[in-house]
Design a protein around this motif. Structure first.
Motif, PDB file in Angstrom:
ATOM      1  N   MET A   1      59.137  13.209 -47.404  1.00 34.62           N
ATOM      2  CA  MET A   1      59.384  12.276 -48.500  1.00 34.62           C
ATOM      3  C   MET A   1      60.776  12.479 -49.091  1.00 34.62           C
ATOM      4  O   MET A   1      61.476  11.522 -49.432  1.00 34.62           O
ATOM      5  CB  MET A   1      58.310  12.427 -49.573  1.00 34.62           C
ATOM      6  N   ILE A   2      61.191  13.746 -49.215  1.00 31.74           N
ATOM      7  CA  ILE A   2      62.537  14.035 -49.712  1.00 31.74           C
ATOM      8  C   ILE A   2      63.581  13.446 -48.771  1.00 31.74           C
ATOM      9  O   ILE A   2      64.541  12.794 -49.201  1.00 31.74           O
ATOM     10  CB  ILE A   2      62.739  15.556 -49.851  1.00 31.74           C
ATOM     11  N   TYR A   3      63.378  13.640 -47.482  1.00 32.70           N
ATOM     12  CA  TYR A   3      64.347  13.145 -46.503  1.00 32.70           C
ATOM     13  C   TYR A   3      64.355  11.623 -46.442  1.00 32.70           C
ATOM     14  O   TYR A   3      65.395  11.010 -46.188  1.00 32.70           O
ATOM     15  CB  TYR A   3      64.034  13.734 -45.130  1.00 32.70           C
ATOM     16  N   PHE A   4      63.203  11.004 -46.669  1.00 37.38           N
ATOM     17  CA  PHE A   4      63.141   9.546 -46.681  1.00 37.38           C
ATOM     18  C   PHE A   4      64.049   8.967 -47.763  1.00 37.38           C
ATOM     19  O   PHE A   4      64.738   7.961 -47.540  1.00 37.38           O
ATOM     20  CB  PHE A   4      61.708   9.072 -46.895  1.00 37.38           C
ATOM     21  N   VAL A   5      64.070   9.600 -48.932  1.00 40.06           N
ATOM     22  CA  VAL A   5      64.971   9.154 -50.002  1.00 40.06           C
ATOM     23  C   VAL A   5      66.418   9.249 -49.534  1.00 40.06           C
ATOM     24  O   VAL A   5      67.241   8.370 -49.803  1.00 40.06           O
ATOM     25  CB  VAL A   5      64.755   9.985 -51.282  1.00 40.06           C
ATOM     26  N   GLY A   6      66.744  10.314 -48.813  1.00 42.66           N
ATOM     27  CA  GLY A   6      68.087  10.454 -48.261  1.00 42.66           C
ATOM     28  C   GLY A   6      68.415   9.349 -47.278  1.00 42.66           C
ATOM     29  O   GLY A   6      69.532   8.817 -47.271  1.00 42.66           O
ATOM     30  N   CYS A   7      67.443   8.976 -46.443  1.00 46.06           N
ATOM     31  CA  CYS A   7      67.662   7.899 -45.479  1.00 46.06           C
ATOM     32  C   CYS A   7      67.890   6.566 -46.173  1.00 46.06           C
ATOM     33  O   CYS A   7      68.667   5.729 -45.699  1.00 46.06           O
ATOM     34  CB  CYS A   7      66.474   7.804 -44.526  1.00 46.06           C
ATOM     35  N   VAL A   8      67.225   6.351 -47.303  1.00 48.42           N
ATOM     36  CA  VAL A   8      67.458   5.129 -48.081  1.00 48.42           C
ATOM     37  C   VAL A   8      68.897   5.109 -48.595  1.00 48.42           C
ATOM     38  O   VAL A   8      69.571   4.075 -48.563  1.00 48.42           O
ATOM     39  CB  VAL A   8      66.459   5.028 -49.250  1.00 48.42           C
ATOM     40  N   CYS A   9      69.392   6.261 -49.067  1.00 49.92           N
ATOM     41  CA  CYS A   9      70.788   6.357 -49.516  1.00 49.92           C
ATOM     42  C   CYS A   9      71.739   6.013 -48.379  1.00 49.92           C
ATOM     43  O   CYS A   9      72.742   5.305 -48.566  1.00 49.92           O
ATOM     44  CB  CYS A   9      71.080   7.767 -50.029  1.00 49.92           C
ATOM     45  N   HIS A  10      71.441   6.504 -47.183  1.00 49.36           N
ATOM     46  CA  HIS A  10      72.266   6.225 -46.005  1.00 49.36           C
ATOM     47  C   HIS A  10      72.250   4.730 -45.691  1.00 49.36           C
ATOM     48  O   HIS A  10      73.282   4.128 -45.367  1.00 49.36           O
ATOM     49  CB  HIS A  10      71.722   7.018 -44.821  1.00 49.36           C
ATOM     50  N   ALA A  11      71.068   4.118 -45.786  1.00 49.48           N
ATOM     51  CA  ALA A  11      70.927   2.701 -45.470  1.00 49.48           C
ATOM     52  C   ALA A  11      71.670   1.815 -46.473  1.00 49.48           C
ATOM     53  O   ALA A  11      72.216   0.775 -46.108  1.00 49.48           O
ATOM     54  CB  ALA A  11      69.442   2.327 -45.436  1.00 49.48           C
ATOM     55  N   ILE A  12      71.697   2.210 -47.739  1.00 49.96           N
ATOM     56  CA  ILE A  12      72.442   1.452 -48.755  1.00 49.96           C
ATOM     57  C   ILE A  12      73.940   1.604 -48.536  1.00 49.96           C
ATOM     58  O   ILE A  12      74.717   0.651 -48.682  1.00 49.96           O
ATOM     59  CB  ILE A  12      72.076   1.932 -50.172  1.00 49.96           C
ATOM     60  N   TYR A  13      74.353   2.811 -48.179  1.00 48.99           N
ATOM     61  CA  TYR A  13      75.777   3.117 -47.991  1.00 48.99           C
ATOM     62  C   TYR A  13      76.440   2.194 -46.974  1.00 48.99           C
ATOM     63  O   TYR A  13      77.560   1.717 -47.186  1.00 48.99           O
ATOM     64  CB  TYR A  13      75.916   4.581 -47.555  1.00 48.99           C
ATOM     65  N   THR A  14      75.734   1.915 -45.880  1.00 45.32           N
ATOM     66  CA  THR A  14      76.346   1.161 -44.785  1.00 45.32           C
ATOM     67  C   THR A  14      76.840  -0.224 -45.196  1.00 45.32           C
ATOM     68  O   THR A  14      78.017  -0.552 -44.990  1.00 45.32           O
ATOM     69  CB  THR A  14      75.363   1.058 -43.604  1.00 45.32           C
ATOM     70  N   PRO A  15      76.005  -1.096 -45.790  1.00 40.51           N
ATOM     71  CA  PRO A  15      76.530  -2.412 -46.189  1.00 40.51           C
ATOM     72  C   PRO A  15      77.486  -2.333 -47.374  1.00 40.51           C
ATOM     73  O   PRO A  15      78.361  -3.193 -47.517  1.00 40.51           O
ATOM     74  CB  PRO A  15      75.265  -3.207 -46.550  1.00 40.51           C
ATOM     75  N   LEU A  16      77.350  -1.288 -48.210  1.00 36.73           N
ATOM     76  CA  LEU A  16      78.248  -1.151 -49.360  1.00 36.73           C
ATOM     77  C   LEU A  16      79.686  -0.905 -48.923  1.00 36.73           C
ATOM     78  O   LEU A  16      80.627  -1.318 -49.609  1.00 36.73           O
ATOM     79  CB  LEU A  16      77.780  -0.028 -50.282  1.00 36.73           C
ATOM     80  N   VAL A  17      79.886  -0.210 -47.799  1.00 36.85           N
ATOM     81  CA  VAL A  17      81.239   0.023 -47.292  1.00 36.85           C
ATOM     82  C   VAL A  17      81.952  -1.309 -47.089  1.00 36.85           C
ATOM     83  O   VAL A  17      83.094  -1.505 -47.506  1.00 36.85           O
ATOM     84  CB  VAL A  17      81.205   0.823 -45.969  1.00 36.85           C
ATOM     85  N   ARG A  18      81.249  -2.229 -46.449  1.00 42.40           N
ATOM     86  CA  ARG A  18      81.846  -3.541 -46.174  1.00 42.40           C
ATOM     87  C   ARG A  18      82.043  -4.346 -47.457  1.00 42.40           C
ATOM     88  O   ARG A  18      83.034  -5.062 -47.605  1.00 42.40           O
ATOM     89  CB  ARG A  18      80.947  -4.302 -45.202  1.00 42.40           C
ATOM     90  N   LYS A  19      81.110  -4.226 -48.385  1.00 48.27           N
ATOM     91  CA  LYS A  19      81.183  -4.991 -49.625  1.00 48.27           C
ATOM     92  C   LYS A  19      82.296  -4.495 -50.541  1.00 48.27           C
ATOM     93  O   LYS A  19      82.966  -5.287 -51.220  1.00 48.27           O
ATOM     94  CB  LYS A  19      79.838  -4.926 -50.357  1.00 48.27           C
ATOM     95  N   LEU A  20      82.506  -3.183 -50.574  1.00 49.37           N
ATOM     96  CA  LEU A  20      83.449  -2.603 -51.527  1.00 49.37           C
ATOM     97  C   LEU A  20      84.861  -2.420 -50.975  1.00 49.37           C
ATOM     98  O   LEU A  20      85.786  -2.167 -51.739  1.00 49.37           O
ATOM     99  CB  LEU A  20      82.925  -1.244 -52.025  1.00 49.37           C
ATOM    100  N   ASN A  21      85.021  -2.506 -49.668  1.00 47.14           N
ATOM    101  CA  ASN A  21      86.365  -2.390 -49.096  1.00 47.14           C
ATOM    102  C   ASN A  21      87.215  -3.584 -49.503  1.00 47.14           C
ATOM    103  O   ASN A  21      86.779  -4.734 -49.394  1.00 47.14           O
ATOM    104  CB  ASN A  21      86.292  -2.298 -47.567  1.00 47.14           C
TER     105      ASN A  21
END
Length: 305
Positions: A156-176
């Protein structure tokens, strides 16, 4: 090579480097506080990228406008790594790897919410085939092991980390905002180093750095150079050229790369039947490549520099 193929090549290497983090990280997860290890890795990685930028004309004050973007991206990426090491303290490697395969689907959802990226039927089928292949490899074609899967605290702890990773990916494109990839990578690593240092100050001070086992230092150098500086640069290179779901689809290759890492360390190879799962991940990636080539050129054009 087209921008899209550059993105695919970057993610192929990215998946191999991330697999090394799993293989080495599982061996030292209980030897050092995750916040301390990851704060240092981000600073080391930022230093390496910073040195590269000082030798070129890319670094400028204008690149750091709206610096909150780097704190947000670095914080999310740092959170993923911290929660990965925290989860590996109690989670079985098989269960953790199974959780990791959920990342592409979650990333596709955030890609739709943040960027309006729509997952086509071909892409959805490729993701499903890749997920099946990954689970096949993770559980080593053992149906009983799959049936016995249970989600515990570490998962469950690692799942939260994976959600952070999943959010990070589209944010790179949005914030660049047109910054070169290397500059954007440096800002992200710097932001992550600041955030993790502030949150993990106590762990940093309490860590007996001079008494750590050699394997911890070796892991720290690997994750700083290859799994941080290298992987962040590769991930951002791919994210600016590919849809989020396709970028994260390469996580399906990580279990297969872990097998390669284990073999390199002298561990036993999996049964031949497991190779079927590897073949499915290759089929899924082949579908993504064909889909990329037939897409409209404008959809794959990276942001102007």
């Amino acid at each position: 090579m087209t921008p899209a193929l550059w993105g695919h090549a970057a993610m192929l290497l990215f998946s191999a480097l991330v697999a090394g983090s799993f293989s080495l990280g599982a061996q030292v997860a209980n030897d050092i506080a995750p916040l301390a290890l990851n704060a240092v890795r981000f600073w080391l990685a930022a230093g390496l990228i910073g040195l590269a930028l000082l030798m070129g004309p890319h670094l400028s004050r204008a690149a750091f406008r709206a610096s909150w973007r780097y704190a947000l991206l670095g914080g999310l990426f740092g959170a993923y790594f911290v929660l990965m090491f925290e989860g590996l303290k109690t989670a079985e490697p098989v269960s953790a790897a199974a959780v990791f395969t959920l990342t592409p689907v979650i990333s596709a959802g955030f890609g739709w919410l943040l960027l309006g990226q729509v997952t086509t039927s071909r892409m959805a089928l490729a993701l499903a085939i890749g997920a099946l292949g990954a689970v096949w490899v993770i559980f080593r074609a053992d149906i009983q092991a799959l049936r016995a899967f249970a989600v515990g605290k570490g998962e469950m702890i690692y799942f939260v980390g994976c959600v952070c990773h999943a959010i990070y990916t589209p944010l790179v494109r949005k914030l660049n905002r047109g910054e070169p990839v290397l500059v954007f990578t440096f800002g992200t690593l710097l932001g992550g180093g600041v955030v993790l240092t502030l949150i993990g100050a106590r762990d940093l001070a309490a860590t007996p750095w001079l008494m750590l086992p050699p394997l911890v230092w070796g892991t720290l150098l690997y994750v700083a150079i290859f799994a941080s500086a290298g992987s962040v640069w590769l991930l951002q290179t791919a994210t600016l050229r590919l849809p989020s779901a396709k970028v994260m689809a390469y996580t399906y290759l990580v279990p297969s790369w872990v097998i390669v890492w284990e073999a390199a360390q002298g561990k036993a190879l999996p049964p031949v039947v497991v190779i079927g799962g590897v073949a499915l991940t290759v089929v899924a990636l082949g579908m993504l490549l064909r889909d990329e080539e037939t897409a409209r050129p404008a959809a794959n054009t990276p942001a102007r520099r």
